[in-house]
Motif scaffolding. Structure first.
Motif, PDB file in Angstrom:
ATOM      1  N   PRO A  19      17.005 -74.226 -59.981  1.00  0.00           N
ATOM      2  CA  PRO A  19      16.745 -73.241 -58.919  1.00  0.00           C
ATOM      3  C   PRO A  19      15.782 -72.148 -59.385  1.00  0.00           C
ATOM      4  O   PRO A  19      15.665 -71.877 -60.586  1.00  0.00           O
ATOM      5  N   ARG A  47      19.539 -78.181 -46.064  1.00  0.00           N
ATOM      6  CA  ARG A  47      18.920 -79.330 -46.742  1.00  0.00           C
ATOM      7  C   ARG A  47      18.725 -79.049 -48.224  1.00  0.00           C
ATOM      8  O   ARG A  47      18.920 -79.946 -49.067  1.00  0.00           O
ATOM      9  N   THR A  48      18.370 -77.844 -48.585  1.00  0.00           N
ATOM     10  CA  THR A  48      18.211 -77.489 -49.996  1.00  0.00           C
ATOM     11  C   THR A  48      19.550 -77.596 -50.716  1.00  0.00           C
ATOM     12  O   THR A  48      19.623 -78.113 -51.842  1.00  0.00           O
ATOM     13  N   LEU A  50      17.400 -81.891 -56.651  1.00  0.00           N
ATOM     14  CA  LEU A  50      16.869 -80.635 -57.186  1.00  0.00           C
ATOM     15  C   LEU A  50      17.790 -80.213 -58.329  1.00  0.00           C
ATOM     16  O   LEU A  50      19.009 -80.325 -58.222  1.00  0.00           O
ATOM     17  N   ARG A  80      20.256 -81.174 -51.388  1.00  0.00           N
ATOM     18  CA  ARG A  80      19.437 -81.703 -52.495  1.00  0.00           C
ATOM     19  C   ARG A  80      20.019 -81.325 -53.858  1.00  0.00           C
ATOM     20  O   ARG A  80      19.970 -82.119 -54.790  1.00  0.00           O
ATOM     21  N   TYR A  81      20.552 -80.113 -53.973  1.00  0.00           N
ATOM     22  CA  TYR A  81      21.192 -79.721 -55.233  1.00  0.00           C
ATOM     23  C   TYR A  81      22.476 -80.516 -55.461  1.00  0.00           C
ATOM     24  O   TYR A  81      22.751 -80.952 -56.578  1.00  0.00           O
ATOM     25  N   ALA A 125      24.857 -72.692 -47.624  1.00  0.00           N
ATOM     26  CA  ALA A 125      23.460 -72.331 -47.369  1.00  0.00           C
ATOM     27  C   ALA A 125      23.352 -70.906 -46.832  1.00  0.00           C
ATOM     28  O   ALA A 125      22.496 -70.128 -47.266  1.00  0.00           O
ATOM     29  N   ILE A 179      19.620 -69.911 -48.176  1.00  0.00           N
ATOM     30  CA  ILE A 179      18.684 -71.035 -48.285  1.00  0.00           C
ATOM     31  C   ILE A 179      19.013 -72.032 -47.179  1.00  0.00           C
ATOM     32  O   ILE A 179      19.989 -71.868 -46.454  1.00  0.00           O
ATOM     33  N   SER A 180      18.217 -73.088 -47.076  1.00  0.00           N
ATOM     34  CA  SER A 180      18.458 -74.078 -46.024  1.00  0.00           C
ATOM     35  C   SER A 180      19.592 -75.021 -46.415  1.00  0.00           C
ATOM     36  O   SER A 180      19.876 -75.232 -47.601  1.00  0.00           O
TER      37      SER A 180
END
Length: 185
Positions: free
Chosen positions: A64, A51-52, A61, A55-56, A43, A48-49
């Motif tokens: 992008p 958590r993001t 997610l 998710r990927y 991250a 980015i976070s």
């Protein structure tokens, strides 16, 4: 926009890869998390976070944003097959050298009274291993694009304009207005 000499060096090394780098965002993210030993480090690297990133990795997610896609791809390729990359650098720096193919403006600083005005030239020239070594070493040490171009200009001056230093002694080459630049190992 013209690629930088550093980008051209990276592309040349990527041609040595024996397997393709991961393509999907999920596979790229998983690879990056594994290489950086955690989602937090991935991250931070990508800006980015955490958590993001998670998710990927889980597949929640999938697509992008364009700027994240570019950063993710760049970070994965930077770390992909490090041993293959190192072998390609070593081979270029010790035995093969590299080939510079460019369309750029070349001007000269020579003895007074000469008419060596700068002009656009298409040049494809093999450079000896010491220039490959200098370029890779400078790139790893964080050299600027100007410094990398000066190394390439010195190599082109020696091999192309001075014919392996057999003529035109004292001719200094200026390498500017680059329209195209490709490097092959």
């Amino acid at each position: 926009m013209v690629d930088s000499l550093g980008d051209s060096l990276d592309r040349a090394l990527e041609k040595a890869f024996t397997r393709p780098a991961p393509k999907s965002a999920q596979a790229q993210m998983k690879y990056l998390v594994k290489q950086l030993k955690g989602t937090k480090a991935a991250a931070q690297t990508l800006g980015i976070s955490q958590r993001t990133v998670e998710r990927y990795v889980t597949g929640k997610l999938k697509r992008p944003r364009p700027e994240l896609r570019v950063r993710l791809e760049r970070e994965v390729k930077k770390r992909w097959q490090p041993q293959i990359r190192a072998k390609a650098k070593q081979k270029a720096a010790t035995t093969n050298g590299l080939v510079v193919s460019t369309r750029a403006r070349f001007g000269f600083e020579a003895a007074a009274g000469t008419t060596d005005d700068a002009r656009i030239r298409d040049i494809t020239q093999a450079l000896p291993p010491e220039y490959a070594d200098q370029l890779f070493t400078a790139r790893e040490q964080g050299a600027t694009e100007t410094q990398l171009r000066q190394i390439a200009a010195d190599g082109l001056a020696r091999m192309y304009f001075r014919a392996a230093n057999t003529r035109a002694h004292g001719l200094d080459v200026e390498f500017t207005d680059v329209e195209r630049l490709d490097i092959e190992l």
